[in-house]
Each structure stands twice: as structure tokens, then as C-alpha cells.
Scaffold this active site. Structure first.
Site, PDB file in Angstrom:
ATOM      1  N   ASP A  29       0.781  -1.239   0.000  1.00  0.00           N
ATOM      2  CA  ASP A  29       0.000   0.000   0.000  1.00  0.00           C
ATOM      3  C   ASP A  29       0.816   1.296   0.000  1.00  0.00           C
ATOM      4  OD1 ASP A  29      -1.861  -1.998   0.358  1.00  0.00           O
ATOM      5  OD2 ASP A  29      -2.511  -1.360   2.338  1.00  0.00           O
ATOM      6  N   LYS A  88      -7.341  -4.148  -2.487  1.00  0.00           N
ATOM      7  CA  LYS A  88      -7.917  -4.730  -1.283  1.00  0.00           C
ATOM      8  C   LYS A  88      -8.637  -3.660  -0.474  1.00  0.00           C
ATOM      9  CE  LYS A  88      -3.753  -4.341   1.657  1.00  0.00           C
ATOM     10  NZ  LYS A  88      -4.318  -3.465   2.701  1.00  0.00           N
ATOM     11  N   CYS A 120      -2.141  -2.313   8.318  1.00  0.00           N
ATOM     12  CA  CYS A 120      -1.981  -3.416   7.376  1.00  0.00           C
ATOM     13  C   CYS A 120      -0.721  -4.247   7.626  1.00  0.00           C
ATOM     14  CB  CYS A 120      -2.016  -2.890   5.950  1.00  0.00           C
ATOM     15  SG  CYS A 120      -3.620  -2.166   5.527  1.00  0.00           S
TER      16      CYS A 120
END
Length: 211
Positions: A29, A88, A120
Site C-alpha cells: 500500500d 484490497k 496493514c
């Protein structure tokens, strides 16, 4: 690959040995809308070094993006061209990379970079540990908006059994030998020290979280 080292890694998982043939790199990410996060340029730079080394040593790589419709694409400076990002919404990479994990039964070690450490990165770590995999958190390639969250998340992952390491420590474990045919190229990558990502101040003194 040295079969003796592979056998040793299998027999003594608590040592946390990292070998190219049984490792995978997770890039989590690192997207446009997260540029405001503390030390973002530095951790992306370090993650880019990990990606270059992974490609040289043929270590598989997976890349995720959290809700890319709203948070944008992966930043170009990561150098992730050619990788297919997996979108996601879950605060763990594992649900969307399960197919990749299942397809590689030889995997023992996951090298984990990205953001945010308390979200995450932590949740991915717990899910991977639950699957019986070793997790190596690249501490100079993970950050958070809050440095308190970052520090406590690192301690939390360590409590759960993850290994904390710097990028250079993991890179040198992966290459293993200065006689390795790719060592000269890797030496160029690590010639300059990794950029300061604020870790020294977190680890200074008698920090009870890491005692």
C-alpha cells in the site's frame, strides 16, 4: 542454493534464516494519497532497494493497494513497473495474496514492507504467522502517521513472533556470500546507507517495549 542451509532453516525456524528460494517480498500500500505519512519518501526508497534485490535474486514479489479508487495508485518511485497490484479493502494483505502463497509451498519467509505499521503491516503479520510462515518486518521500510503507533506495532509484532530487521541486514542474508554472482550489483544498491526514517530516536535509551 545450499541444501544444507535450507535443511538448517527448516529444522531451526527460530533462527529466522532468510534464503532466496524460500522467501517472498510483500509490498504493502505505498500509494499516492499516503504521501503525507511521516517518513514516506524514506520508506519507499528502502522498499525500492528491497524490490531491486528481490528481482536480482529471483525472489517473488507481491504488491497490494488499499482501496485504489480512493487512495490512488502505487507511487512510481517504488519502481514496481511490471507488477500487477492487488486491490484490497481488508487491513491484511493475506486474503488477496492467498492464491500466490498457496502456489508456492516451499515458502518459509515473508519480507514485509509498507504502511501503515499498526494497520496493514500488523494485521498481515498476524495472518502470516497464523499460517505458520516466518515474518521479517523491514523496520526501515515501514511507517505510520503516528510514530507512537509505529513503535508499539513493531513491539507487538515482535511479541507475536515476527523478526525485526533492517533492509541491509535482510539483503545480506539473502545474498549470503560476497562470491555470489549478483553481489556486485547488490553492493551498488546498498553502497549508500539507507535513508534515516526516524528509527534511532524510537530505539534510543532503555525502551521498555523492547526489553
Amino acid at each position: 542454493m545450499d541444501q544444507g542451509l535450507e535443511d538448517m532453516a527448516a529444522m531451526r525456524p527460530g533462527l529466522g534464516r532468510v534464503l532466496p528460494g524460500s522467501s517472498i517480498l510483500f509490498l504493502c500500500d505505498m500509494q499516492e494519497k499516503f504521501r503525507h505519512i511521516a517518513y514516506f519518501p524514506q520508506i519507499v526508497s528502502v522498499a525500492a532497494r528491497m524490490l531491486k534485490v528481490a528481482r536480482l535474486l529471483e525472489v517473488p514479489v507481491v504488491l497490494t493497494e488499499q482501496y485504489p479508487q480512493g487512495l490512488g495508485p502505487t507511487v512510481p518511485e517504488l519502481g514496481a513497473e511490471g507488477l500487477r497490484p492487488l486491490p484490497k479493502t481488508c487491513f491484511s494483505m493475506v486474503p488477496v495474496v492467498r492464491q500466490e502463497l498457496d502456489a508456492q509451498p516451499q515458502l518459509r519467509s515473508v519480507l514485509l514492507c509498507g504502511i501503515e505499521t499498526q494497520a496493514c503491516i500488523l494485521n498481515t503479520t498476524l495472518d502470516l504467522l497464523d499460517r505458520g510462515l516466518q515474518v521479517h518486518v523491514v523496520v526501515d521500510a515501514c511507517t505510520s502517521r503516528s510514530q507512537v503507533d509505529r513503535l508499539v506495532a513493531l513491539a507487538r509484532m515482535r511479541q507475536s513472533g515476527a523478526f525485526l530487521s533492517t533492509s541491509e541486514g535482510l539483503i545480506l542474508q539473502l545474498v549470503g556470500d560476497a562470491a555470489h554472482p549478483q553481489f556486485k550489483e547488490i553492493q551498488k544498491i546498498i553502497k549508500e546507507p539507507a535513508p534515516d526514517s526516524g528509527l534511532l530516536s524510537l530505539f534510543q535509551g532503555q525502551n521498555p517495549l523492547f526489553s
